[in-house]
Design an enzyme around this catalytic site. Sequence first.
Site, short mmCIF file in Angstrom:
data_model
loop_
_atom_site.label_atom_id
_atom_site.label_comp_id
_atom_site.label_asym_id
_atom_site.label_seq_id
_atom_site.Cartn_x
_atom_site.Cartn_y
_atom_site.Cartn_z
N THR A 134 0.83 -1.21 0.00
CA THR A 134 0.00 0.00 0.00
C THR A 134 0.86 1.26 0.00
O THR A 134 2.02 1.23 0.46
CB THR A 134 -0.88 -0.01 1.27
N ASP A 135 0.29 2.36 -0.46
CA ASP A 135 1.00 3.65 -0.39
C ASP A 135 1.08 4.17 1.05
O ASP A 135 1.84 5.08 1.34
CB ASP A 135 0.33 4.69 -1.30
N GLU A 136 0.29 3.55 1.96
CA GLU A 136 0.23 4.08 3.33
C GLU A 136 1.56 3.90 4.07
O GLU A 136 1.81 4.56 5.07
CB GLU A 136 -0.94 3.43 4.09
N TYR A 160 -1.75 -0.55 10.95
CA TYR A 160 -1.89 -1.22 9.65
C TYR A 160 -0.68 -0.92 8.76
O TYR A 160 -0.02 -1.84 8.26
CB TYR A 160 -3.19 -0.77 8.95
N LYS A 164 2.31 -3.35 7.29
CA LYS A 164 2.59 -3.53 5.85
C LYS A 164 4.04 -3.14 5.56
O LYS A 164 4.71 -3.78 4.76
CB LYS A 164 1.62 -2.70 4.99
P1 NAD Z 1 -9.47 -7.57 2.20
O1 NAD Z 1 -9.46 -7.30 3.66
O2 NAD Z 1 -10.70 -7.32 1.42
O3 NAD Z 1 -9.05 -9.10 1.93
C1 NAD Z 1 -8.01 -9.73 2.63
C2 NAD Z 1 -8.13 -11.23 2.41
O4 NAD Z 1 -7.06 -11.87 3.12
C3 NAD Z 1 -9.44 -11.84 2.95
O5 NAD Z 1 -9.99 -12.73 1.99
C4 NAD Z 1 -9.00 -12.59 4.20
O6 NAD Z 1 -9.81 -13.73 4.48
C5 NAD Z 1 -7.58 -13.00 3.83
N1 NAD Z 1 -6.75 -13.23 5.02
C6 NAD Z 1 -6.63 -12.42 6.12
N2 NAD Z 1 -5.80 -12.98 7.01
C7 NAD Z 1 -5.36 -14.15 6.47
C8 NAD Z 1 -4.47 -15.18 6.90
N3 NAD Z 1 -3.87 -15.11 8.09
N4 NAD Z 1 -4.24 -16.23 6.07
C9 NAD Z 1 -4.85 -16.32 4.87
N5 NAD Z 1 -5.72 -15.38 4.41
C10 NAD Z 1 -5.97 -14.32 5.20
O7 NAD Z 1 -8.23 -6.73 1.62
P2 NAD Z 1 -8.06 -5.98 0.22
O8 NAD Z 1 -8.60 -4.62 0.34
O9 NAD Z 1 -8.52 -6.87 -0.87
O10 NAD Z 1 -6.47 -5.87 0.18
C11 NAD Z 1 -5.68 -6.93 -0.37
C12 NAD Z 1 -4.21 -6.54 -0.26
O11 NAD Z 1 -3.98 -5.34 -0.98
C13 NAD Z 1 -3.74 -6.30 1.18
O12 NAD Z 1 -2.44 -6.83 1.30
C14 NAD Z 1 -3.73 -4.78 1.31
O13 NAD Z 1 -2.77 -4.37 2.23
C15 NAD Z 1 -3.37 -4.39 -0.11
N6 NAD Z 1 -3.87 -3.05 -0.55
C16 NAD Z 1 -5.19 -2.74 -0.39
C17 NAD Z 1 -5.65 -1.49 -0.86
C18 NAD Z 1 -7.10 -1.11 -0.75
O14 NAD Z 1 -7.45 0.04 -1.05
N7 NAD Z 1 -8.00 -2.00 -0.39
C19 NAD Z 1 -4.74 -0.58 -1.44
C20 NAD Z 1 -3.40 -0.96 -1.58
C21 NAD Z 1 -2.97 -2.21 -1.13
P1 TYD Z 2 -10.80 3.88 4.34
O1 TYD Z 2 -11.76 3.45 3.29
O2 TYD Z 2 -10.88 3.25 5.69
O3 TYD Z 2 -9.33 3.71 3.72
P2 TYD Z 2 -7.89 4.20 4.31
O4 TYD Z 2 -8.04 4.61 5.72
O5 TYD Z 2 -7.06 2.97 4.16
O6 TYD Z 2 -7.45 5.32 3.42
O7 TYD Z 2 -10.94 5.45 4.55
C1 TYD Z 2 -10.79 6.35 3.48
C2 TYD Z 2 -10.88 7.75 4.04
O8 TYD Z 2 -12.20 7.99 4.56
C3 TYD Z 2 -9.93 7.98 5.21
O9 TYD Z 2 -9.43 9.32 5.15
C4 TYD Z 2 -10.82 7.83 6.44
C5 TYD Z 2 -12.17 8.32 5.94
N1 TYD Z 2 -13.34 7.67 6.57
C6 TYD Z 2 -14.35 8.45 7.15
O10 TYD Z 2 -14.27 9.70 7.16
N2 TYD Z 2 -15.41 7.81 7.71
C7 TYD Z 2 -15.53 6.44 7.73
O11 TYD Z 2 -16.54 5.91 8.28
C8 TYD Z 2 -14.50 5.67 7.12
C9 TYD Z 2 -14.58 4.15 7.11
C10 TYD Z 2 -13.43 6.32 6.55
#
Ligand code: NAD
Ligand code: TYD
Length: 354
Positions: A134-136, A160, A164
């Site tokens: 992630t960019d975070e 988080y 990561k």
């Molecule tokens: P998500 O929470 O929707 O899915 C995570 C999946 O991992 C789930 O299916 C869960 O069951 C599985 N999981 C969790 N713990 C596990 C374990 N111990 N063993 C096996 N499986 C396990 O997450 P997402 O939003 O799809 O993100 C996927 C990846 O991409 C993550 O690594 C996250 O850090 C990264 N990412 C997400 C975003 C975003 O905006 N969602 C952006 C950049 C990077």
């Molecule tokens: P989120 O979807 O949790 O992603 P991330 O924290 O990983 O960027 O949140 C996106 C943005 O929205 C973040 O600045 C937090 C804000 N947010 C709210 O203001 N209210 C909410 O209920 C949630 C879930 C997020």
Amino acid sequence: MEFKRNILVTGGAGFIGSHVVRLFVKKYPDCRIVNLDKLTYAGNLSNLRDVECCPNYVFVKADICDYGRMQEVFREYGIDGVIHLAAESHVDRSIRDPFTFARTNVLGTLSLLQAAKEAWEGAFEGKLFYHISTDEVYGALEFDGTLFTEETRYSPHSPYSASKAGSDHFVRAFHDTYGLPTLVTNCSNNYGPYQFPEKLIPLFINNIRHNKPLPVYGKGENVRDWLYVEDHARAIDLVFHRGKAGETYNIGGFNEWKNIDLIRVLVKTVDRLLGRPVGASEHLITYVADRAGHDLRYAIDSRKLQRELGWEPSLQFEEGIEKTVRWYLDNQAWLDEVTSGDYQKYYEKMYGNR
Ligand code: NAD
Ligand code: TYD
């Protein structure tokens, strides 16, 4: 059946993982896609109903922290490529329960790396361990137009992003120390179908529909850089096949939105699609206490990926939001299922109580 490659996708039952699995199963019928997932609250196999019967798809229920099980999976399926997405992914949960994040994201990644290294020892050629991050991990930007590049120093603030960052460091350490062919991409916020409704966009669409308050943290001025999930999946496909081991690529849509502006777009879109007067649901916007350590602004410079591998996001944000809102409004049953936890029963029906 003999497969050309055996690709392990971890976290394939989650939001981004399910889009990656679907893309790979359909696009590469000569490769076996092994979806390994623990099925936490965020993992939902019904996200993959359209591919679960494909002959090149296999599901394995397992915890990435279970090193012995990871060793078995590498042996049993002859894994030669890994796309690692399994993680705990929600910042608010990490604030409440950092241990689970350290366990899954750091120790789980380490367990997979060690299993890959052991399985591939002496034959790294043609193998790849691709870690999705992630960019975070880069921390927060000011409102000064700067962007995160691949050279930006790591400075995670939330449990988080710290977990990561820890996993990213282990991935690079395995490359630098043992020569394991690894790759890392750092992506901005994703949106689209099948995202668990604890994240901003699906949560707010669902709340607007049901006339529930929209809890905006702080003043709503934080900025996120949004990318449509299928564009991320296409980038993952490109990097997996053409990226150079040892490299890092940033992925983002050059699409920055202040939360409150994005929320107003969501309100208008949901109102319009539900046939309500546009803006009628604005009164649901409720300012609440800010998230602890809330990062001000994320914005990704993805020019390296564009320049070196020719990637471009395909969807304009307006189009992506319209598609996304329509999908959640058309799939209320999915939302109800995941908010009730009923989807956990789906696994037992499909695969028995293993
Ligand atoms: P998500 O929470 O929707 O899915 C995570 C999946 O991992 C789930 O299916 C869960 O069951 C599985 N999981 C969790 N713990 C596990 C374990 N111990 N063993 C096996 N499986 C396990 O997450 P997402 O939003 O799809 O993100 C996927 C990846 O991409 C993550 O690594 C996250 O850090 C990264 N990412 C997400 C975003 C975003 O905006 N969602 C952006 C950049 C990077
Ligand atoms: P989120 O979807 O949790 O992603 P991330 O924290 O990983 O960027 O949140 C996106 C943005 O929205 C973040 O600045 C937090 C804000 N947010 C709210 O203001 N209210 C909410 O209920 C949630 C879930 C997020």
